[in-house]
Motif scaffolding. Structure first.
Motif: not given
Length: 117
Positions: A35-38, A51-52, A58-60, A66-68
Motif C-alpha cells: 500500500g501507499w499511504y500519505r 494492491i493485494t 483499491t483507491y481513496a 488520477r493515481f494508479t
C-alpha cells in the motif's frame, strides 16, 4: 532485515505527474499486500492506494482516476503513478507491506511530494 525504500518524490507543479517506487527487501514480496499511504502536515496518515498479492486494487476517493498503483513481483517493487497532481496531494508518501499470512507489517521511511507553483 526488512527494508522498504521509497523514491520518486519531489516538487511538481499543479497538473503535473510523478511516479513513486518502493523497493522491498528482506520479505517474500509476493506474499504481501502493498500500500501507499500519505501524511500531510497536521493531518493523520491516510491510505492512498493498495494492491493485494493477487493484484486487486483499491483507491481513496480523492485519488481515483488520477493515481494508479501497480506491482512487479520480479523486482520486489510497488509503484504509484500520479497524474493531475494538485496542492492537496502534498504530503509525505509512505510504502507499506502487510503480510497475507502473518501479522507482519512494515513501513518505509517516506518520500516527500510537494505540489506547488
Amino acid at each position: 532485515q526488512v527494508q522498504l525504500v521509497e523514491s520518486g518524490g519531489g516538487l511538481v507543479q499543479p497538473g503535473g505527474s510523478l511516479r513513486l517506487s518502493c523497493v522491498a527487501s528482506g520479505i517474500i514480496f509476493r506474499f504481501f499486500d502493498m500500500g501507499w499511504y500519505r501524511q500531510a502536515p497536521g493531518k493523520q496518515r491516510e491510505l492512498v492506494a493498495q494492491i493485494t498479492s493477487g493484484g486487486s486494487t483499491t483507491y481513496a476517493d480523492s485519488v481515483k482516476g488520477r493515481f494508479t498503483i501497480s506491482r512487479d513481483n520480479a523486482k520486489n517493487t510497488v509503484y504509484l503513478q500520479m497524474i493531475s497532481l494538485n496542492p492537496e496531494d502534498t504530503a509525505v508518501y509512505y510504502c507499506n507491506a502487510q503480510g497475507i499470512t502473518t501479522v507482519a507489517n512494515y513501513w518505509g521511511q517516506g518520500t516527500r511530494v510537494t505540489v506547488s507553483s
